[in-house]
Motif scaffolding. Structure first.
Motif, mmCIF file in Angstrom:
data_model
loop_
_atom_site.group_PDB
_atom_site.id
_atom_site.type_symbol
_atom_site.label_atom_id
_atom_site.label_comp_id
_atom_site.label_asym_id
_atom_site.label_seq_id
_atom_site.Cartn_x
_atom_site.Cartn_y
_atom_site.Cartn_z
ATOM 1 N N HIS A 282 29.353 -22.549 -17.885
ATOM 2 C CA HIS A 282 29.757 -23.615 -16.967
ATOM 3 C C HIS A 282 30.870 -24.463 -17.572
ATOM 4 C CE1 HIS A 282 29.537 -26.656 -13.865
ATOM 5 N NE2 HIS A 282 29.508 -27.557 -14.814
ATOM 6 N N ARG B 146 34.076 -22.533 -17.405
ATOM 7 C CA ARG B 146 34.557 -22.510 -16.021
ATOM 8 C C ARG B 146 35.224 -23.840 -15.674
ATOM 9 N NH1 ARG B 146 32.696 -20.475 -10.738
ATOM 10 N NH2 ARG B 146 32.439 -22.230 -9.340
ATOM 11 N N HIS B 147 34.571 -24.928 -16.040
ATOM 12 C CA HIS B 147 35.085 -26.271 -15.778
ATOM 13 C C HIS B 147 36.398 -26.492 -16.540
ATOM 14 C CE1 HIS B 147 34.751 -30.493 -14.660
ATOM 15 N NE2 HIS B 147 35.048 -30.791 -15.911
ATOM 16 N N GLN C 55 40.248 -23.364 -5.843
ATOM 17 C CA GLN C 55 39.071 -23.277 -4.971
ATOM 18 C C GLN C 55 38.655 -21.825 -4.785
ATOM 19 O OE1 GLN C 55 39.790 -24.339 -0.896
ATOM 20 N NE2 GLN C 55 37.626 -24.278 -0.343
ATOM 21 N N THR C 56 39.607 -20.965 -4.505
ATOM 22 C CA THR C 56 39.317 -19.544 -4.303
ATOM 23 C C THR C 56 38.770 -18.911 -5.576
ATOM 24 O OG1 THR C 56 41.061 -19.414 -2.649
ATOM 25 C CG2 THR C 56 40.315 -17.335 -3.620
ATOM 26 N N LEU D 191 37.202 -20.331 -8.048
ATOM 27 C CA LEU D 191 35.860 -20.828 -8.368
ATOM 28 C C LEU D 191 34.824 -20.451 -7.312
ATOM 29 C CD1 LEU D 191 36.714 -24.399 -9.692
ATOM 30 C CD2 LEU D 191 36.204 -22.357 -11.019
ATOM 31 N N HIS E 132 34.445 -22.000 -4.373
ATOM 32 C CA HIS E 132 33.957 -23.180 -3.664
ATOM 33 C C HIS E 132 34.190 -23.007 -2.164
ATOM 34 C CE1 HIS E 132 34.626 -25.897 -7.443
ATOM 35 N NE2 HIS E 132 33.509 -25.188 -7.527
ATOM 36 N N ALA E 133 33.171 -23.255 -1.373
ATOM 37 C CA ALA E 133 33.298 -23.175 0.078
ATOM 38 C C ALA E 133 34.075 -24.368 0.623
ATOM 39 C CB ALA E 133 31.915 -23.112 0.724
ATOM 40 N N ASP E 134 33.912 -25.524 0.006
ATOM 41 C CA ASP E 134 34.515 -26.766 0.486
ATOM 42 C C ASP E 134 35.557 -27.246 -0.522
ATOM 43 O OD1 ASP E 134 35.095 -29.202 1.634
ATOM 44 O OD2 ASP E 134 33.046 -29.981 1.518
ATOM 45 N N THR F 208 34.755 -30.033 -3.085
ATOM 46 C CA THR F 208 34.092 -29.698 -4.342
ATOM 47 C C THR F 208 35.126 -29.466 -5.434
ATOM 48 O OG1 THR F 208 32.367 -28.614 -3.063
ATOM 49 C CG2 THR F 208 32.428 -28.120 -5.408
ATOM 50 N N THR F 209 36.256 -28.912 -5.067
ATOM 51 C CA THR F 209 37.317 -28.598 -6.027
ATOM 52 C C THR F 209 38.149 -29.832 -6.352
ATOM 53 O OG1 THR F 209 37.396 -26.443 -4.933
ATOM 54 C CG2 THR F 209 39.120 -26.892 -6.516
#
Length: 91
Positions: free
Chosen positions: A27, A30-31, A48-49, A51, A53-55, A58-59
């Motif tokens: 994690h 990744r961060h 966003q893509t 990671l 993330h759907a929203d 979040t990014t």
């Protein structure tokens, strides 16, 4: 894929990363990767893509980190950003 051709799972990756550095985790990697990408100009949609993330909200946390870093650098190096430093007009 592992060196033996097996699929990697989360436990295997965590053990590998933890072996290299006991304070690290997948994690954190990744961060860190996302933060460095945004700080170096990657667009938020790409991050966003990457990671997953759907929203986009979040990014967006990574943009705040980048802005905070920019403010820190400005305060540290810009002559007029330093508090208590004489202004050019006073000299």
């Amino acid at each position: 894929m592992s060196s033996r051709g097996n699929a990697l799972n989360a436990t295997t990756v965590w053990k590998f990363v933890h072996t290299l550095n006991s304070h690290a985790s997948p994690h954190k990697l990744r961060h860190s990767c996302a933060t460095h990408m945004v700080e170096n100009g990657a667009d938020l949609r790409s991050v966003q893509t990457l990671l997953g993330h759907a929203d986009i909200a979040t990014t967006q946390v990574y943009t705040h980190l980048a802005i905070d870093r920019l403010k820190q650098v400005h305060r540290q190096f810009h002559p007029r950003a330093r508090r208590g430093a004489p202004s050019e007009s006073a000299v």
